[in-house]
Motif scaffolding. Sequence first.
Motif, PDB file in Angstrom:
ATOM      1  N   VAL A  41       0.856  -1.172   0.000  1.00 10.42           N
ATOM      2  CA  VAL A  41       0.000   0.000   0.000  1.00 10.42           C
ATOM      3  C   VAL A  41       0.897   1.228   0.000  1.00 10.42           C
ATOM      4  O   VAL A  41       1.780   1.369   0.844  1.00 10.42           O
ATOM      5  CB  VAL A  41      -0.918   0.004   1.247  1.00 10.42           C
ATOM      6  N   VAL A  42       0.670   2.114  -0.967  1.00 14.21           N
ATOM      7  CA  VAL A  42       1.473   3.323  -1.082  1.00 14.21           C
ATOM      8  C   VAL A  42       0.810   4.423  -0.285  1.00 14.21           C
ATOM      9  O   VAL A  42      -0.394   4.623  -0.375  1.00 14.21           O
ATOM     10  CB  VAL A  42       1.581   3.747  -2.568  1.00 14.21           C
ATOM     11  N   GLN A  43       1.569   5.143   0.506  1.00 15.57           N
ATOM     12  CA  GLN A  43       1.036   6.242   1.291  1.00 15.57           C
ATOM     13  C   GLN A  43       0.574   7.364   0.373  1.00 15.57           C
ATOM     14  O   GLN A  43       1.244   7.695  -0.594  1.00 15.57           O
ATOM     15  CB  GLN A  43       2.122   6.765   2.250  1.00 15.57           C
ATOM     16  N   SER A  44      -0.566   7.931   0.647  1.00 16.24           N
ATOM     17  CA  SER A  44      -1.105   8.993  -0.200  1.00 16.24           C
ATOM     18  C   SER A  44      -0.774  10.360   0.368  1.00 16.24           C
ATOM     19  O   SER A  44      -0.296  10.481   1.487  1.00 16.24           O
ATOM     20  CB  SER A  44      -2.616   8.835  -0.307  1.00 16.24           C
ATOM     21  N   ASP A  45      -1.082  11.389  -0.419  1.00 15.00           N
ATOM     22  CA  ASP A  45      -0.958  12.765   0.046  1.00 15.00           C
ATOM     23  C   ASP A  45      -2.237  13.121   0.783  1.00 15.00           C
ATOM     24  O   ASP A  45      -2.993  13.989   0.385  1.00 15.00           O
ATOM     25  CB  ASP A  45      -0.776  13.722  -1.144  1.00 15.00           C
ATOM     26  N   LYS A  78     -15.891  14.458  -4.234  1.00 16.35           N
ATOM     27  CA  LYS A  78     -16.322  15.194  -3.035  1.00 16.35           C
ATOM     28  C   LYS A  78     -17.798  14.934  -2.734  1.00 16.35           C
ATOM     29  O   LYS A  78     -18.186  14.815  -1.566  1.00 16.35           O
ATOM     30  CB  LYS A  78     -16.046  16.685  -3.209  1.00 16.35           C
ATOM     31  N   ALA A  79     -18.625  14.822  -3.766  1.00 19.38           N
ATOM     32  CA  ALA A  79     -20.047  14.525  -3.567  1.00 19.38           C
ATOM     33  C   ALA A  79     -20.235  13.120  -2.990  1.00 19.38           C
ATOM     34  O   ALA A  79     -21.079  12.911  -2.110  1.00 19.38           O
ATOM     35  CB  ALA A  79     -20.811  14.666  -4.883  1.00 19.38           C
ATOM     36  N   ILE A  80     -19.458  12.165  -3.470  1.00 17.49           N
ATOM     37  CA  ILE A  80     -19.522  10.791  -2.943  1.00 17.49           C
ATOM     38  C   ILE A  80     -19.119  10.783  -1.466  1.00 17.49           C
ATOM     39  O   ILE A  80     -19.779  10.161  -0.633  1.00 17.49           O
ATOM     40  CB  ILE A  80     -18.643   9.842  -3.776  1.00 17.49           C
ATOM     41  N   LEU A 190      -7.797   9.336  -2.914  1.00 16.41           N
ATOM     42  CA  LEU A 190      -8.771  10.426  -3.031  1.00 16.41           C
ATOM     43  C   LEU A 190      -9.551  10.630  -1.736  1.00 16.41           C
ATOM     44  O   LEU A 190      -9.755  11.766  -1.293  1.00 16.41           O
ATOM     45  CB  LEU A 190      -9.723  10.154  -4.196  1.00 16.41           C
ATOM     46  N   VAL A 191      -9.978   9.549  -1.107  1.00 17.85           N
ATOM     47  CA  VAL A 191     -10.696   9.671   0.166  1.00 17.85           C
ATOM     48  C   VAL A 191      -9.747  10.245   1.221  1.00 17.85           C
ATOM     49  O   VAL A 191     -10.144  11.120   1.995  1.00 17.85           O
ATOM     50  CB  VAL A 191     -11.288   8.316   0.596  1.00 17.85           C
ATOM     51  N   GLY A 192      -8.506   9.774   1.239  1.00 12.23           N
ATOM     52  CA  GLY A 192      -7.537  10.331   2.176  1.00 12.23           C
ATOM     53  C   GLY A 192      -7.324  11.816   1.965  1.00 12.23           C
ATOM     54  O   GLY A 192      -7.180  12.584   2.919  1.00 12.23           O
ATOM     55  N   GLN A 193      -7.335  12.242   0.725  1.00 12.56           N
ATOM     56  CA  GLN A 193      -7.099  13.650   0.394  1.00 12.56           C
ATOM     57  C   GLN A 193      -8.292  14.529   0.743  1.00 12.56           C
ATOM     58  O   GLN A 193      -8.120  15.657   1.213  1.00 12.56           O
ATOM     59  CB  GLN A 193      -6.784  13.775  -1.089  1.00 12.56           C
ATOM     60  N   TYR A 194      -9.522  14.039   0.534  1.00 15.45           N
ATOM     61  CA  TYR A 194     -10.689  14.914   0.654  1.00 15.45           C
ATOM     62  C   TYR A 194     -11.605  14.620   1.837  1.00 15.45           C
ATOM     63  O   TYR A 194     -12.546  15.371   2.068  1.00 15.45           O
ATOM     64  CB  TYR A 194     -11.519  14.844  -0.636  1.00 15.45           C
ATOM     65  N   TRP A 195     -11.369  13.561   2.584  1.00 13.64           N
ATOM     66  CA  TRP A 195     -12.282  13.206   3.687  1.00 13.64           C
ATOM     67  C   TRP A 195     -12.420  14.346   4.695  1.00 13.64           C
ATOM     68  O   TRP A 195     -13.515  14.640   5.163  1.00 13.64           O
ATOM     69  CB  TRP A 195     -11.808  11.936   4.383  1.00 13.64           C
ATOM     70  N   ASN A 196     -11.337  14.988   5.058  1.00 17.52           N
ATOM     71  CA  ASN A 196     -11.370  16.037   6.075  1.00 17.52           C
ATOM     72  C   ASN A 196     -11.439  17.448   5.493  1.00 17.52           C
ATOM     73  O   ASN A 196     -11.258  18.423   6.212  1.00 17.52           O
ATOM     74  CB  ASN A 196     -10.158  15.921   6.999  1.00 17.52           C
TER      75      ASN A 196
END
Length: 197
Positions: A41-45, A78-80, A190-196
């Motif tokens: 698993v590659v760490q995301s931004d 973002k909508a999801i 994407l979830v890691g980037q936009y969840w917060n």
Amino acid sequence: MNTIMRKSVLGIAGLAFAGGVIGGPIAAHNAHTVDAQPVAVVQSDKKPGVDTAKLIPHGTQGAQSRIALDDEQTANVKAIIAATKKSGLNERAAVISVATSLQESKLHNLGHLGDMNDHDSLGLFQQRPSSGWGSPEQITDPQYATTAFLKGLKQVDGWQDMPLTQAAQTVQVSAYPDAYAQWEQQAADLVGQYWNS
């Protein structure tokens, strides 16, 4: 070539827009189990506070695909995520939802595509009005479509502990069940980037 890779290659080759939803919002619980070894698993931004173990608890399965997103696709991500939070579900549900939409529509809110349509499949998840997902207007609304997908996911016993492709397939009942796995890393990023946000 192992079975999963062969199925993924065949699924991608025949996909066009044919992988859409052929079941309804309450799909039969006959998902296929994927026998694959997880890859690194590659760490995301990602923003602080999102636990990678929650995003990809089983590791990714098989070769991963990735596409560049435009503003419309990013807005759909973002909508999801917003619909997932509103449904009271966690980051893992968002990863499954984003990966499913990546497979079904490449995160485009697709309208009727004529001969390229899989039957009457529409929207981010290629849901079918004739299968009970909602009206064409409803299933081309990203929030409604995501909520409908998540309603189906919640009906899958043990979805939280399933590999992504099995959880997605149980809801979607796709002709290419193993194809969802290839989007898990990008969906998690994407979830890691936009969840917060």
